[in-house]
Scaffold this active site. Structure first.
Site, PDB file in Angstrom:
ATOM      1  N   CYS A  11     -39.903  11.480 -73.854  1.00 19.72           N
ATOM      2  CA  CYS A  11     -39.174  10.388 -73.217  1.00 19.72           C
ATOM      3  C   CYS A  11     -39.883  10.006 -71.930  1.00 19.72           C
ATOM      4  O   CYS A  11     -40.363  10.858 -71.188  1.00 19.72           O
ATOM      5  CB  CYS A  11     -37.712  10.743 -72.973  1.00 19.72           C
ATOM      6  SG  CYS A  11     -37.355  11.508 -71.388  1.00 19.72           S
ATOM      7  N   GLU A  12     -39.978   8.713 -71.698  1.00 22.90           N
ATOM      8  CA  GLU A  12     -40.753   8.252 -70.544  1.00 22.90           C
ATOM      9  C   GLU A  12     -39.997   8.411 -69.232  1.00 22.90           C
ATOM     10  O   GLU A  12     -40.581   8.281 -68.172  1.00 22.90           O
ATOM     11  CB  GLU A  12     -41.192   6.802 -70.739  1.00 22.90           C
ATOM     12  CG  GLU A  12     -40.077   5.783 -70.697  1.00 22.90           C
ATOM     13  CD  GLU A  12     -40.619   4.376 -70.938  1.00 22.90           C
ATOM     14  OE1 GLU A  12     -41.742   4.244 -71.431  1.00 22.90           O
ATOM     15  OE2 GLU A  12     -39.898   3.416 -70.620  1.00 22.90           O
ATOM     16  N   HIS A  13     -38.717   8.720 -69.295  1.00 29.06           N
ATOM     17  CA  HIS A  13     -37.953   8.880 -68.062  1.00 29.06           C
ATOM     18  C   HIS A  13     -38.074  10.287 -67.485  1.00 29.06           C
ATOM     19  O   HIS A  13     -37.978  10.464 -66.276  1.00 29.06           O
ATOM     20  CB  HIS A  13     -36.478   8.541 -68.301  1.00 29.06           C
ATOM     21  CG  HIS A  13     -36.280   7.137 -68.775  1.00 29.06           C
ATOM     22  ND1 HIS A  13     -35.483   6.797 -69.834  1.00 29.06           N
ATOM     23  CD2 HIS A  13     -36.820   5.983 -68.326  1.00 29.06           C
ATOM     24  CE1 HIS A  13     -35.522   5.502 -70.028  1.00 29.06           C
ATOM     25  NE2 HIS A  13     -36.327   4.977 -69.133  1.00 29.06           N
ATOM     26  N   HIS A  14     -38.241  11.276 -68.343  1.00 34.75           N
ATOM     27  CA  HIS A  14     -38.297  12.659 -67.871  1.00 34.75           C
ATOM     28  C   HIS A  14     -39.537  13.405 -68.351  1.00 34.75           C
ATOM     29  O   HIS A  14     -39.745  14.553 -67.977  1.00 34.75           O
ATOM     30  CB  HIS A  14     -37.053  13.426 -68.341  1.00 34.75           C
ATOM     31  CG  HIS A  14     -35.760  12.796 -67.923  1.00 34.75           C
ATOM     32  ND1 HIS A  14     -35.085  11.886 -68.707  1.00 34.75           N
ATOM     33  CD2 HIS A  14     -35.034  12.926 -66.786  1.00 34.75           C
ATOM     34  CE1 HIS A  14     -33.997  11.488 -68.081  1.00 34.75           C
ATOM     35  NE2 HIS A  14     -33.929  12.098 -66.910  1.00 34.75           N
ATOM     36  N   HIS A  22     -32.480  14.537 -77.758  1.00 37.50           N
ATOM     37  CA  HIS A  22     -33.231  14.390 -76.518  1.00 37.50           C
ATOM     38  C   HIS A  22     -33.088  15.618 -75.624  1.00 37.50           C
ATOM     39  O   HIS A  22     -31.987  15.944 -75.191  1.00 37.50           O
ATOM     40  CB  HIS A  22     -32.737  13.150 -75.771  1.00 37.50           C
ATOM     41  CG  HIS A  22     -33.048  11.867 -76.487  1.00 37.50           C
ATOM     42  ND1 HIS A  22     -34.019  10.998 -76.058  1.00 37.50           N
ATOM     43  CD2 HIS A  22     -32.543  11.328 -77.624  1.00 37.50           C
ATOM     44  CE1 HIS A  22     -34.088   9.963 -76.886  1.00 37.50           C
ATOM     45  NE2 HIS A  22     -33.203  10.144 -77.841  1.00 37.50           N
ATOM     46  N   GLN A  45     -36.574   5.866 -77.408  1.00 37.39           N
ATOM     47  CA  GLN A  45     -36.304   5.862 -78.850  1.00 37.39           C
ATOM     48  C   GLN A  45     -36.208   4.439 -79.403  1.00 37.39           C
ATOM     49  O   GLN A  45     -36.697   4.144 -80.488  1.00 37.39           O
ATOM     50  CB  GLN A  45     -35.006   6.638 -79.113  1.00 37.39           C
ATOM     51  CG  GLN A  45     -34.685   6.782 -80.587  1.00 37.39           C
ATOM     52  CD  GLN A  45     -33.397   7.547 -80.823  1.00 37.39           C
ATOM     53  OE1 GLN A  45     -32.927   8.268 -79.942  1.00 37.39           O
ATOM     54  NE2 GLN A  45     -32.814   7.378 -81.988  1.00 37.39           N
ATOM     55  N   CYS A  88     -33.949  15.888 -72.607  1.00 37.63           N
ATOM     56  CA  CYS A  88     -33.518  15.571 -71.243  1.00 37.63           C
ATOM     57  C   CYS A  88     -31.993  15.606 -71.155  1.00 37.63           C
ATOM     58  O   CYS A  88     -31.439  15.838 -70.081  1.00 37.63           O
ATOM     59  CB  CYS A  88     -34.083  14.230 -70.773  1.00 37.63           C
ATOM     60  SG  CYS A  88     -33.674  12.827 -71.823  1.00 37.63           S
TER      61      CYS A  88
HETATM   62 ZN   LIG Z   1     -35.177  11.381 -70.807  1.00 37.43          ZN
END
Ligand SMILES: [Zn+2]
Length: 204
Positions: free
Chosen positions: A90-93, A159, A131, A161
């Protein structure tokens, strides 16, 4: 073939030469670890190598990937490749999300070698993703490469995260889908796809 919507950005090869390991060594120190202790001495190089692999989809050329695997056929039944395992970040975490992807298309003149569909999945999974975009890029690429009457993609993922950080664990499983062409416009086509993948909408 022009890949307009799902345009694949090929990252400059110079990026490959930028050393990552020293940053990881620095990071370990900042996290309160001793980067010199036995178990960690080689960790920065291993992490760098792992990250290069897990983002290698950025450097994959879709034309080269499908090259020679498109066949002209008189075949008008739905092609379904289901339960394709994938692992992404995931690009956020920068934590993993993983699950299964189901891909279907209704050919009009061409089909693609079946083994190429999982390779397209890998190409879009091995990069920093969300996703929804993974699902959409895959559908658009199948549409653009094979030019079928329609494409359906369903992605079921969990996920890390969410799972590891103890937040919203009940939402750690998510399902996304993209329907194009006849999969969007025709309920019977969509229903046939859903029945074939036996989709139950509860993760996997
Ligand atoms: Zn994430």
């Amino acid at each position: 073939m022009a890949l307009s919507k799902a345009a694949v950005r090929v990252i400059d090869s110079k990026v490959e030469e930028q050393p990552v390991a020293p940053l990881i060594r620095d990071l370990l120190g900042r996290l309160g670890e001793d980067p010199q202790r036995d178990g960690l001495v080689r960790t920065p190089e291993r992490v760098a190598e792992a990250l290069r692999f897990l983002t290698s989809g950025n450097r994959t050329d879709v034309h080269r990937l499908v090259n020679g695997a498109l066949y002209e056929v008189e075949y008008d039944a739905m092609v379904v490749v289901k339960d394709i395992e994938f692992f992404s970040l995931c690009e956020h975490h920068m934590l993993p999300f993983y699950g299964k992807i189901h891909v279907a298309y209704l050919p009009q003149k061409k089909v693609i070698g079946l083994s190429k569909i999982p390779r397209l999945v890998d190409m879009f999974a091995r990069r920093l993703q969300i996703q929804e975009r993974l699902t959409q890029q895959l559908a658009q690429t199948v549409q653009e490469v094979i030019d079928p009457l329609g494409v359906g993609v369903i992605c079921e993922a969990r996920h890390f995260c969410m799972m590891m950080r103890g937040v919203e664990k009940q939402h750690s499983a998510a399902t996304t889908s993209t329907m194009l062409g006849c999969f969007r416009d025709r309920k019977d086509t969509r229903d046939e796809f859903l029945a074939l993948v036996n989709h139950n909408g509860n993760g996997h």
